[in-house]
Enzyme design. Structure first.
Site, PDB file in Angstrom:
ATOM      1  N   ASP A  38       0.860  -1.174   0.000  1.00  0.00           N
ATOM      2  CA  ASP A  38       0.000   0.000   0.000  1.00  0.00           C
ATOM      3  C   ASP A  38       0.898   1.225   0.000  1.00  0.00           C
ATOM      4  O   ASP A  38       2.069   1.159   0.387  1.00  0.00           O
ATOM      5  CB  ASP A  38      -0.905   0.012   1.228  1.00  0.00           C
ATOM      6  CG  ASP A  38      -2.194   0.799   1.000  1.00  0.00           C
ATOM      7  OD1 ASP A  38      -3.247   0.168   0.821  1.00  0.00           O
ATOM      8  OD2 ASP A  38      -2.131   2.045   0.963  1.00  0.00           O
ATOM      9  N   ASP A  57       4.520   2.249  -4.114  1.00  0.00           N
ATOM     10  CA  ASP A  57       3.754   3.019  -5.096  1.00  0.00           C
ATOM     11  C   ASP A  57       3.658   2.147  -6.337  1.00  0.00           C
ATOM     12  O   ASP A  57       4.654   1.908  -7.015  1.00  0.00           O
ATOM     13  CB  ASP A  57       4.476   4.331  -5.403  1.00  0.00           C
ATOM     14  CG  ASP A  57       3.763   5.183  -6.452  1.00  0.00           C
ATOM     15  OD1 ASP A  57       2.812   4.694  -7.085  1.00  0.00           O
ATOM     16  OD2 ASP A  57       4.192   6.334  -6.661  1.00  0.00           O
ATOM     17  N   VAL A  58       2.463   1.635  -6.646  1.00  0.00           N
ATOM     18  CA  VAL A  58       2.330   0.667  -7.730  1.00  0.00           C
ATOM     19  C   VAL A  58       2.572   1.283  -9.105  1.00  0.00           C
ATOM     20  O   VAL A  58       2.683   0.549 -10.096  1.00  0.00           O
ATOM     21  CB  VAL A  58       0.965  -0.051  -7.708  1.00  0.00           C
ATOM     22  CG1 VAL A  58       0.766  -0.806  -6.407  1.00  0.00           C
ATOM     23  CG2 VAL A  58      -0.172   0.917  -7.973  1.00  0.00           C
ATOM     24  N   ASN A  84      -6.046  -4.981  -6.677  1.00  0.00           N
ATOM     25  CA  ASN A  84      -7.012  -4.030  -6.141  1.00  0.00           C
ATOM     26  C   ASN A  84      -6.584  -2.578  -6.293  1.00  0.00           C
ATOM     27  O   ASN A  84      -7.424  -1.675  -6.242  1.00  0.00           O
ATOM     28  CB  ASN A  84      -7.250  -4.342  -4.654  1.00  0.00           C
ATOM     29  CG  ASN A  84      -8.056  -3.273  -3.965  1.00  0.00           C
ATOM     30  OD1 ASN A  84      -9.236  -3.083  -4.258  1.00  0.00           O
ATOM     31  ND2 ASN A  84      -7.415  -2.540  -3.057  1.00  0.00           N
ATOM     32  N   TYR A 150     -10.012   7.367 -15.803  1.00  0.00           N
ATOM     33  CA  TYR A 150     -10.422   6.255 -14.944  1.00  0.00           C
ATOM     34  C   TYR A 150     -11.231   5.226 -15.727  1.00  0.00           C
ATOM     35  O   TYR A 150     -10.962   4.020 -15.664  1.00  0.00           O
ATOM     36  CB  TYR A 150     -11.246   6.808 -13.781  1.00  0.00           C
ATOM     37  CG  TYR A 150     -11.772   5.771 -12.821  1.00  0.00           C
ATOM     38  CD1 TYR A 150     -10.957   5.242 -11.828  1.00  0.00           C
ATOM     39  CD2 TYR A 150     -13.096   5.342 -12.899  1.00  0.00           C
ATOM     40  CE1 TYR A 150     -11.444   4.312 -10.935  1.00  0.00           C
ATOM     41  CE2 TYR A 150     -13.591   4.399 -12.009  1.00  0.00           C
ATOM     42  CZ  TYR A 150     -12.768   3.887 -11.027  1.00  0.00           C
ATOM     43  OH  TYR A 150     -13.263   2.956 -10.147  1.00  0.00           O
ATOM     44  N   LYS A 154     -10.251   1.319 -16.587  1.00  0.00           N
ATOM     45  CA  LYS A 154     -11.081   0.220 -16.108  1.00  0.00           C
ATOM     46  C   LYS A 154     -11.617  -0.633 -17.259  1.00  0.00           C
ATOM     47  O   LYS A 154     -11.808  -1.843 -17.106  1.00  0.00           O
ATOM     48  CB  LYS A 154     -12.226   0.759 -15.259  1.00  0.00           C
ATOM     49  CG  LYS A 154     -11.781   1.361 -13.924  1.00  0.00           C
ATOM     50  CD  LYS A 154     -11.087   0.348 -13.024  1.00  0.00           C
ATOM     51  CE  LYS A 154     -10.839   0.884 -11.630  1.00  0.00           C
ATOM     52  NZ  LYS A 154     -10.188  -0.095 -10.735  1.00  0.00           N
TER      53      LYS A 154
END
Length: 255
Positions: A38, A57-58, A84, A150, A154
């Site tokens: 996270d 930090d992904v 996620n 976004y 998605k």
């Protein structure tokens, strides 16, 4: 009901708060072994000591792949990957959104899933019950005005999910996407607040409009999303793959 997840080895990205924390807690109750990352160090500190946790930090490919390698070594293999991690991204008309905001949203929401899957698949091939669950959104099915980065990311998650399901089916690895709708929590509130500000409306007006297009006019609890993921990760979900499953109270449009 025993879901058969005792001892399962699970990686959950962004698992310290919100939906991610609900997922981690649900797997822990089933007796699974969890590794998570996270970006929020305070939230990470609230996780049980039994959870292998790192601040990551992904959107940083090197940091994310290093976490995956470390987590796989710590768990001694992998049975389920839950992608996620996500951000809301910028709110505004397309001509108002800058390239940096677009790129960050794509990196966090979509590219991170590519990176984790590429590291996870060799380990999943060795599992007797392998699965990947990717978090998409109702925005990945309906689109979302003023939230173009976004929604685009998605939609990309759904394409990634379906393609991987086909590619990995011969290895018995099932891959599915979950499409949440209006989820209870601070993140959803911030999204609606940003939209209200962009439109010059009140929060209550924007919230009422959002629920106008749902059949069940309540926020979805994060635990409801976690329950669906448990099923998909369990042996009961063995023949469910390549699906985009909405947990949204029948949301027909995002306004």
């Amino acid at each position: 009901m025993d879901l058969g997840l005792e001892g399962a080895r699970v990686i959950v990205t962004a698992g310290a708060g919100g939906i991610g924390r609900a997922i981690v807690d649900a797997f822990l109750r089933e007796g699974a072994h969890i590794a998570t990352c996270d970006i929020d160090p305070e939230a990470l500190g609230s996780l049980p000591d039994s959870v292998f946790a790192r601040r990551v930090d992904v959107s940083d490919p090197e940091a994310l792949t290093a976490f995956m390698d470390e987590a796989l070594a710590e768990l001694g293999g992998l049975d389920c990957l839950v992608n996620n991690a996500g951000i809301a991204g910028p709110t505004g008309r397309i001509e108002e959104i800058d390239l940096a905001g677009w790129r960050q949203t794509i990196d966090v929401v979509l590219t991170s899933q590519f990176l984790t899957a590429s590291r996870a698949v060799p380990a999943l091939r060795q599992s007797p019950n392998p699965s990947i669950v990717n978090l998409s959104s109702v925005a990945g099915r309906t689109g979302f005005a003023l939230r173009t980065p976004y929604a685009a990311a998605k939609w990309g998650v759904i394409g990634l999910t379906k393609s991987l399901a086909i590619e990995l089916g011969e290895a018995g690895i099932r891959v599915n996407a979950i499409l949440p709708g209006l989820v209870a929590g601070d993140r959803q509130r911030r999204v609606l607040e940003a939209k209200a500000q962009s439109r010059g409306q009140s929060f209550s007006e924007v919230e009422a409009e959002a629920f106008r297009y749902t059949s069940i006019k309540e926020y979805v609890p994060p635990a409801a999303i976690a329950s669906q993921i448990l099923y998909l990760a369990s042996p009961l979900g063995r023949f469910v793959s390549g699906q985009s499953l909405s947990v949204c109270g029948d949301t027909r449009m995002l306004a």
